[in-house]
Write a protein that holds these residues in place. Sequence first.
Motif, PDB file in Angstrom:
ATOM      1  N   ASN A   1       0.873  -0.798   0.366  1.00  0.00           N
ATOM      2  CA  ASN A   1       0.062  -0.006   0.342  1.00  0.00           C
ATOM      3  C   ASN A   1       0.676   1.400  -0.324  1.00  0.00           C
ATOM      4  O   ASN A   1       1.867   1.391   1.031  1.00  0.00           O
ATOM      5  N   PRO A   2       1.061   2.295  -1.600  1.00  0.00           N
ATOM      6  CA  PRO A   2       2.112   3.128  -0.958  1.00  0.00           C
ATOM      7  C   PRO A   2       1.579   4.263   0.029  1.00  0.00           C
ATOM      8  O   PRO A   2       2.110   4.946   0.020  1.00  0.00           O
ATOM      9  N   LYS A   3      -0.203   4.356   0.362  1.00  0.00           N
ATOM     10  CA  LYS A   3      -0.390   5.322   2.006  1.00  0.00           C
ATOM     11  C   LYS A   3       0.779   4.818   3.408  1.00  0.00           C
ATOM     12  O   LYS A   3       0.649   5.752   3.503  1.00  0.00           O
ATOM     13  N   VAL A   4       0.911   3.356   3.305  1.00  0.00           N
ATOM     14  CA  VAL A   4       1.862   3.228   4.262  1.00  0.00           C
ATOM     15  C   VAL A   4       3.072   3.761   4.464  1.00  0.00           C
ATOM     16  O   VAL A   4       3.685   4.648   5.250  1.00  0.00           O
ATOM     17  N   TYR A   5       3.844   3.796   2.974  1.00  0.00           N
ATOM     18  CA  TYR A   5       4.741   4.839   2.811  1.00  0.00           C
ATOM     19  C   TYR A   5       5.328   6.274   3.243  1.00  0.00           C
ATOM     20  O   TYR A   5       6.457   6.777   3.944  1.00  0.00           O
ATOM     21  N   LEU A   6       3.949   6.997   2.659  1.00  0.00           N
ATOM     22  CA  LEU A   6       3.748   8.207   2.486  1.00  0.00           C
ATOM     23  C   LEU A   6       3.482   8.871   4.776  1.00  0.00           C
ATOM     24  O   LEU A   6       4.614   9.663   5.501  1.00  0.00           O
ATOM     25  N   ALA A   7       2.886   7.906   5.057  1.00  0.00           N
ATOM     26  CA  ALA A   7       2.971   7.683   6.430  1.00  0.00           C
ATOM     27  C   ALA A   7       3.935   7.874   6.957  1.00  0.00           C
ATOM     28  O   ALA A   7       4.286   8.239   8.132  1.00  0.00           O
ATOM     29  N   ALA A   8       4.918   6.516   6.620  1.00  0.00           N
ATOM     30  CA  ALA A   8       6.304   5.806   7.702  1.00  0.00           C
ATOM     31  C   ALA A   8       7.100   7.404   6.945  1.00  0.00           C
ATOM     32  O   ALA A   8       7.486   7.600   8.423  1.00  0.00           O
ATOM     33  N   PHE A   9       6.904   8.432   6.335  1.00  0.00           N
ATOM     34  CA  PHE A   9       7.695   9.354   5.709  1.00  0.00           C
ATOM     35  C   PHE A   9       7.500  10.821   6.802  1.00  0.00           C
ATOM     36  O   PHE A   9       7.998  10.901   7.357  1.00  0.00           O
ATOM     37  N   THR A  10       6.040  10.500   7.274  1.00  0.00           N
ATOM     38  CA  THR A  10       5.042  11.724   7.362  1.00  0.00           C
ATOM     39  C   THR A  10       6.226  12.166   8.975  1.00  0.00           C
ATOM     40  O   THR A  10       6.371  12.714   9.430  1.00  0.00           O
ATOM     41  N   LEU A  11       6.073  10.429   9.645  1.00  0.00           N
ATOM     42  CA  LEU A  11       6.868  10.270  11.113  1.00  0.00           C
ATOM     43  C   LEU A  11       7.718  10.812  11.184  1.00  0.00           C
ATOM     44  O   LEU A  11       8.345  10.792  12.591  1.00  0.00           O
ATOM     45  N   MET A  12       8.789   9.466   9.905  1.00  0.00           N
ATOM     46  CA  MET A  12       9.986  10.060  10.345  1.00  0.00           C
ATOM     47  C   MET A  12      10.168  11.227  10.613  1.00  0.00           C
ATOM     48  O   MET A  12      11.115  11.660  11.041  1.00  0.00           O
ATOM     49  N   LEU A  13       9.343  12.165   9.541  1.00  0.00           N
ATOM     50  CA  LEU A  13       9.843  13.755   9.435  1.00  0.00           C
ATOM     51  C   LEU A  13       9.741  14.458  10.864  1.00  0.00           C
ATOM     52  O   LEU A  13      10.516  14.990  11.635  1.00  0.00           O
ATOM     53  N   VAL A  14       8.569  14.144  10.958  1.00  0.00           N
ATOM     54  CA  VAL A  14       8.141  14.820  12.457  1.00  0.00           C
ATOM     55  C   VAL A  14       9.137  14.645  13.469  1.00  0.00           C
ATOM     56  O   VAL A  14       9.408  15.095  14.352  1.00  0.00           O
ATOM     57  N   ALA A  15       8.939  13.356  13.684  1.00  0.00           N
ATOM     58  CA  ALA A  15       9.970  12.343  14.816  1.00  0.00           C
ATOM     59  C   ALA A  15      11.098  13.028  14.934  1.00  0.00           C
ATOM     60  O   ALA A  15      11.209  13.518  16.048  1.00  0.00           O
ATOM     61  N   SER A  16      11.678  13.047  14.115  1.00  0.00           N
ATOM     62  CA  SER A  16      13.386  13.454  13.891  1.00  0.00           C
ATOM     63  C   SER A  16      13.188  14.650  14.209  1.00  0.00           C
ATOM     64  O   SER A  16      14.119  15.455  14.882  1.00  0.00           O
ATOM     65  N   ILE A  17      12.129  15.953  13.480  1.00  0.00           N
ATOM     66  CA  ILE A  17      12.156  16.892  13.801  1.00  0.00           C
ATOM     67  C   ILE A  17      12.660  17.392  15.850  1.00  0.00           C
ATOM     68  O   ILE A  17      13.290  17.904  16.181  1.00  0.00           O
ATOM     69  N   GLU A  18      11.788  16.722  15.724  1.00  0.00           N
ATOM     70  CA  GLU A  18      11.135  16.315  17.292  1.00  0.00           C
ATOM     71  C   GLU A  18      12.662  16.076  18.569  1.00  0.00           C
ATOM     72  O   GLU A  18      12.521  16.975  19.853  1.00  0.00           O
ATOM     73  N   SER A  19      12.593  15.027  17.861  1.00  0.00           N
ATOM     74  CA  SER A  19      13.657  14.288  18.888  1.00  0.00           C
ATOM     75  C   SER A  19      15.599  15.155  18.732  1.00  0.00           C
ATOM     76  O   SER A  19      15.896  15.544  19.490  1.00  0.00           O
TER      77      SER A  19
END
Length: 521
Positions: free
Chosen positions: A255-273
């Motif tokens: 499902n391509p939506k899984v990769y979009l969700a993963a990228f969003t989580l990665m980006l926001v979690a990385s910035i906050e960390s």
Amino acid sequence: MTLKHFNKDFSAGLSVFLVTLPLCLGIALASGAPLFSGLLAGIVGGIVVTLFSGSEVSVSGPAAGLTIIVLDSIEVLGSFSHFLTAVVLAGAFQYVLGWLKAGRLSSFVPSSVINGMLVAIGIVIILKQIPHALGWDADVEGEFDFLQLNHHNTFSEILEALSHPHPGAIAISITCLAVMITWEYFSKKDFRFFKVFPIGLLVVLTGVLMNQVFKLWIPGFYLEESTHLVKVPLILSLEDASSAFHFPVWEALANPKVYLAAFTLMLVASIESLLSLEVADKLDPQRRVSSPSQELKAQGIGNMVSGLIGGLPLTLVTLRTSVNIYSGSKTRLSAFIQGVLMLIAVITIPQLLNFIPLACLASLLLLIGYKLATSQKLPEINRKSLPQFLPFSVTIAGIIFSDLLLGIVLGLLAGIISIIVTNNRSAISMARDQQNILVLFIKDVTFMNKPYLKSLLDSFEKGDSVYIDGTRAEFIDHDIFQLLESFKKDALYRGIQVEFKGISPHKYSFKNAIISKTPFS
């Protein structure tokens, strides 16, 4: 890890554990995820991430800043198990970022934004804990956005709490605050017992004991289990255990939506960390400097493990890190102990944890919030300090009235604007002696300086004698040269005398700008 400071690290780890427990549950509830997934993320953040992190004082776990993303992702992907697949992918992406040394990008965040973030988080903690201290527990613990899930905002929630005070919660909060202030006073006087005994444990014991006394002798003050106490899900059988755990569904990788969700989580979690790591290093009494790229790797490993066992995505969290530091943590052992305590407690004594009143934990967080909010000096309000004051104040307002990440973005934009305004004025100076005017280019002048220079040129009057000196500028933008040429022509009709020095067309040549900056030109 070392056992050299075991007493202080254990005390700090216990305090973080007591605060983290309801936060993990509240964030899971706000995210629309199973409650147990929040606890799993807290355990992984304490045990796994701590082992790989480069920071000695930071604490990781589920974060309030990801709740909306998690809520939306679960809805879009159709199930929590599909979402867990995205969490594992996000962790892998984070690890790759760390391997690519992307953590160094955090160095571009101005210290004024970091300072504003510290103060704002302290203020938000205080504002969010006031309702719990008053016994109004309609909003879940761990939700730190201005607009809340219960359709209130931070301030309307406080007004609601003030109109529905609970005498028992108020009594517990005030007593626990008094106990902590007294405890810290005697601790500073070098009384060993007050330094060794964990203050977090004392606060919890005080709250539990008072509530049980209320139950027996003052029923009107008693805080009921259903609304005012910690609610840890109970695992009493194999059936409970099987329903508590969820696992990724690998078919979701199609499902391509899984990769979009993963990228969003990665980006926001990385910035906050990365931002929280900056805060951790700033608050660390020993001023140890952590590797941001190593932290990204640690967070990536933590998210992969959390996703694999059914936990929420995690980040390095400023609130829990602050509790850790202000509770006396010396090494990463405190964060590891926090994770171990959570694992043991959830397995062995969940019933006992459910006796803890939220009001006593609110008092603990109120004191931490106060320390954070007063930890930074307010920049002076004047033109010289504009590059510091503007992003500092905008970051505070942005975080209080929106959320952490948006507040930081607004602070960064304010910092960029203040730098432009300051550079705009610092590149050009003007001195006037009656009708004799000197305009001096102190350094290179670009199109960014055009509005300020134009306002100066437009302000000159008939009879003025203007001398414009550009000898100090190695580069003058083409737009600036055209503006000066236009001013020189118009000056004939305005009755203004103009003389240039060091103003020539070759100064806006790109080739000349490069050559002029070589050391042997």
